[in-house]
Scaffold this active site. Structure first.
Site, mmCIF file in Angstrom:
data_model
loop_
_atom_site.group_PDB
_atom_site.id
_atom_site.type_symbol
_atom_site.label_atom_id
_atom_site.label_comp_id
_atom_site.label_asym_id
_atom_site.label_seq_id
_atom_site.Cartn_x
_atom_site.Cartn_y
_atom_site.Cartn_z
ATOM 1 N N ASN A 119 18.369 37.642 34.433
ATOM 2 C CA ASN A 119 19.093 38.848 33.983
ATOM 3 C C ASN A 119 20.177 38.558 32.947
ATOM 4 O OD1 ASN A 119 20.391 37.557 36.132
ATOM 5 N ND2 ASN A 119 21.521 39.392 36.671
ATOM 6 N N GLU A 124 24.303 32.467 45.032
ATOM 7 C CA GLU A 124 24.795 33.767 44.561
ATOM 8 C C GLU A 124 23.581 34.683 44.538
ATOM 9 O OE1 GLU A 124 25.678 36.898 43.149
ATOM 10 O OE2 GLU A 124 25.458 35.978 41.187
ATOM 11 N N CYS A 175 23.754 41.678 38.966
ATOM 12 C CA CYS A 175 23.968 41.688 40.423
ATOM 13 C C CYS A 175 25.225 42.465 40.790
ATOM 14 C CB CYS A 175 24.026 40.263 40.954
ATOM 15 S SG CYS A 175 25.193 39.239 40.063
ATOM 16 N N GLU A 200 31.659 30.627 43.070
ATOM 17 C CA GLU A 200 31.693 29.968 41.776
ATOM 18 C C GLU A 200 33.033 30.315 41.118
ATOM 19 O OE1 GLU A 200 27.612 31.701 40.576
ATOM 20 O OE2 GLU A 200 27.480 29.587 39.999
HETATM 21 O O1 TXE Z 1 14.266 36.068 41.228
HETATM 22 P P1 TXE Z 1 14.060 34.714 41.943
HETATM 23 P P2 TXE Z 1 13.133 36.957 40.579
HETATM 24 C C1 TXE Z 1 16.830 39.848 42.522
HETATM 25 C C2 TXE Z 1 16.315 41.151 42.022
HETATM 26 C C3 TXE Z 1 14.949 40.812 41.567
HETATM 27 C C4 TXE Z 1 14.538 39.832 42.634
HETATM 28 C C5 TXE Z 1 13.463 38.894 42.264
HETATM 29 O O2 TXE Z 1 16.279 42.084 43.058
HETATM 30 O O3 TXE Z 1 14.116 41.906 41.511
HETATM 31 O O4 TXE Z 1 15.715 39.097 42.881
HETATM 32 O O5 TXE Z 1 13.694 38.358 40.963
HETATM 33 C C6 TXE Z 1 13.700 30.239 40.833
HETATM 34 N N1 TXE Z 1 12.767 27.210 44.842
HETATM 35 N N2 TXE Z 1 17.595 39.122 41.550
HETATM 36 O O6 TXE Z 1 11.804 36.874 41.190
HETATM 37 O O7 TXE Z 1 12.648 34.535 42.334
HETATM 38 C C7 TXE Z 1 13.070 31.068 39.737
HETATM 39 O O8 TXE Z 1 12.122 30.343 39.026
HETATM 40 C C8 TXE Z 1 13.586 27.029 43.808
HETATM 41 C C9 TXE Z 1 18.999 39.175 41.724
HETATM 42 O O9 TXE Z 1 13.181 36.629 39.154
HETATM 43 O O10 TXE Z 1 15.104 34.598 42.968
HETATM 44 C C10 TXE Z 1 14.295 31.444 38.920
HETATM 45 O O11 TXE Z 1 14.671 30.365 38.083
HETATM 46 N N3 TXE Z 1 13.723 27.913 42.819
HETATM 47 C C11 TXE Z 1 19.709 38.187 40.920
HETATM 48 C C12 TXE Z 1 15.359 31.668 39.989
HETATM 49 O O12 TXE Z 1 14.907 30.933 41.122
HETATM 50 C C13 TXE Z 1 13.025 29.051 42.892
HETATM 51 C C14 TXE Z 1 19.180 37.828 39.617
HETATM 52 C C15 TXE Z 1 15.564 33.133 40.394
HETATM 53 O O13 TXE Z 1 14.313 33.685 40.741
HETATM 54 C C16 TXE Z 1 12.135 29.291 43.962
HETATM 55 C C17 TXE Z 1 17.738 37.791 39.583
HETATM 56 C C18 TXE Z 1 12.035 28.315 44.971
HETATM 57 N N4 TXE Z 1 11.237 28.461 46.020
HETATM 58 C C19 TXE Z 1 17.014 38.456 40.532
HETATM 59 N N5 TXE Z 1 11.570 30.498 43.772
HETATM 60 C C20 TXE Z 1 21.191 38.243 40.970
HETATM 61 N N6 TXE Z 1 21.750 38.533 42.128
HETATM 62 O O14 TXE Z 1 21.857 37.977 39.995
HETATM 63 C C21 TXE Z 1 12.068 30.998 42.623
HETATM 64 N N7 TXE Z 1 12.936 30.117 42.074
#
Ligand code: TXE
Length: 484
Positions: A153, A251, A285, A464
């Protein structure tokens, strides 16, 4: 500094393809087309990155802070000199307006480097004097090799928010940006090479979360993980890392309340609320997605919010008059739309928006959605409980402070909250009782990098920012010396 068609990992100071030679598609969400490719890295690439980081660690961890300061400042300068290219790349990857990347994302990425470059010059530790007996002092030492995993994001903004303090404190890093938005992290690799950052100090591995990301989390050599992303991913990471006794900073998601009292400055509140609802398409977020309004001004607020929301310009991310660009991916757009259908099933009324925008060429296949305002939902329904992370807000009236607090605190999340009121005593009462890591009064997203940043409940673990993150990325060691 130009974005390339085939991105590379940054390992041991060099740009290299994945060991497997495989690539993943990288889509520009505004046009809905593949426009570049990223290494589909796996455990082998992560192993190489970790080995490089381990090799670099003895020297980097003992480098004088002023040397780290100079290098980090140089990286910030290079980002600044290439601001336009970074902003355009961020926009192409994420769909956000270039103007937003120019005013928020990229300036903040520079600030992250500058802030932690200078912080390390002032970072100190404590001593505890036992009168007449002994003196204790605390050494703050880097942890070793740490993992930094960031979401899509605010791509460079959040990636550097982790990397800069990790490097400043003398750790070596294996980082992974989101596979949806890898370009500015790739450009950062080039900036690090240009700045002369020693090989292996920072390594950037691209690829999928469950493959490259999981390999970083699982590796026993990686002693701490700093992660920002979804709550369910955070849970998975915690389950993997906790038995290895890794330090964890998570986070995670939010479902933040925006509480509006009738005595607020209505115009200021409306401007702030429009921003907190729809900035970056609601994909921050910290966005306030549940809006609770004191009943005497509820109708006026609803009408004004709908009017202003309908006025927002959704469209070409490169146009300076665009307020909202594209959502980050097709999958995400479908997720947001599915929540709008759910809202109707749960009894809500969509007052405006929620429909795809018909766009002219070359954006016909892009993921553009009109921002939506939903009314009439109970607090405990899924639409009000789950993180949608899109341009969707729900609104509801309240009568008393207690009721507003109960509604605000009535989810599993606790990242941030906003309160609009001119009554300072009420603001303080609310701030004390709100279950969240951050409370904004009469403002939103006003950020001072010295302050602790993070959430409570399912919004995360750890903080953080400022001193908190310098503490996270160091181990305190107590040394006790007895008087003779
Ligand atoms: O996030 P992911 P996604 C929320 C938001 C969104 C949902 C899914 O609701 O719709 O999460 O988004 C890495 N081990 N937020 O699928 O999967 C992944 O490659 C290690 C809120 O994009 O959580 C990426 O680099 N790493 C949020 C990062 O984690 C892993 C911002 C985030 O991906 C992994 C984004 C694993 N098993 C989404 N699986 C906020 N709060 O700011 C994934 N990743």
């Amino acid at each position: 500094m130009s974005p390339d068609k085939y991105l590379k990992n940054y390992i041991n100071g060099a740009l290299v393809p994945a060991e497997s030679g495989n690539y993943l598609d990288n889509v520009n969400p505004a046009i809905g087309q593949v426009y570049s490719h990223i290494p589909d890295s796996d455990e082998e690439d992560v192993k190489k990155a970790i080995a490089a980081a381990q090799k670099a660690y003895p020297e980097w961890s003992t480098t004088e802070p002023r040397v780290r300061f100079r290098l980090l400042m140089r990286i910030a300068d290079i980002i600044e000199q290439n601001m336009q290219a970074f902003a355009e790349a961020e926009s192409a990857d994420s769909g956000k307006p270039v103007s937003m990347a120019m005013s928020v994302d990229i300036p903040r990425a520079q600030s992250n480097f500058r802030f932690f470059a200078t912080s390390i010059l002032h970072f100190g530790a404590e001593s505890h004097h036992m009168a007449g007996e002994a003196i204790n002092y605390t050494l703050r030492q880097p942890i070793g090799v740490v993992g930094c995993i960031s979401p899509w994001n605010l791509p460079l903004y959040l990636f550097t928010w982790k990397i800069a303090p990790a490097l400043a404190t003398g750790n070596c890093v294996v980082g992974k940006p989101s596979e949806l938005t890898p370009m500015t992290a790739y450009m950062l690799s080039k900036a690090c090479i240009e700045a002369g950052l020693p090989a292996g100090v920072l390594n950037i591995v691209h690829g999928l979360g469950h493959k490259a990301g999981q390999a970083i989390v699982e590796a026993p050599e990686v002693k701490a993980i700093s992660f920002t992303g979804g709550t369910s991913t955070g849970k998975k990471i915690a389950a993997t890392a906790a038995p290895e006794f890794k330090k964890l900073s998570l986070e995670l998601g939010g479902k933040n309340p925006n509480i509006i009292f009738a005595d607020c400055d209505f115009d200021e509140m409306m401007v702030g609320t429009l921003r907190s609802s729809f900035s970056n398409n609601g994909q921050i977020c910290l966005c306030g997605s549940r809006i609770y309004v004191e009943r005497p001004i509820y109708d006026r607020f609803r009408d004004e919010l709908v009017k202003r929301t309908q006025f927002l310009k959704v469209g070409d991310p490169s146009s300076s008059v665009t307020d909202l660009g594209a959502l980050v991916s097709k999958g995400h757009m479908e997720k947001v739309q599915s929540y709008l259908s759910l809202a109707e099933v749960e009894g809500g009324t969509i007052l405006c928006g929620g429909t795809p925008v018909e766009m002219p060429a070359p954006f016909e296949e892009g993921y553009f959605l009109r921002p939506a305002v939903v009314e009439g939902l109970p607090i405990d329904c899924r639409t009000n409980q789950e993180e949608i992370f899109g341009p969707v807000v729900t609104i509801a009236p309240f009568d008393t402070e207690e009721e507003a607090l109960a509604m605000a605190n009535g989810t599993q999340f606790g990242l941030s909250a906003t309160v609009w009121t001119k009554d300072i005593s009420r603001a303080n009462r609310m701030a004390e009782k709100l279950q969240s890591g951050i409370v904004w009064v009469n403002c939103w997203m006003v950020r001072d990098l010295r302050t602790p940043f993070g959430g409570v409940k399912n919004s995360g673990v750890g903080r953080e920012g400022g001193q908190e993150v310098l503490r996270f990325f160091t181990e305190p060691k107590n040394v006790c010396i007895k008087y003779g």
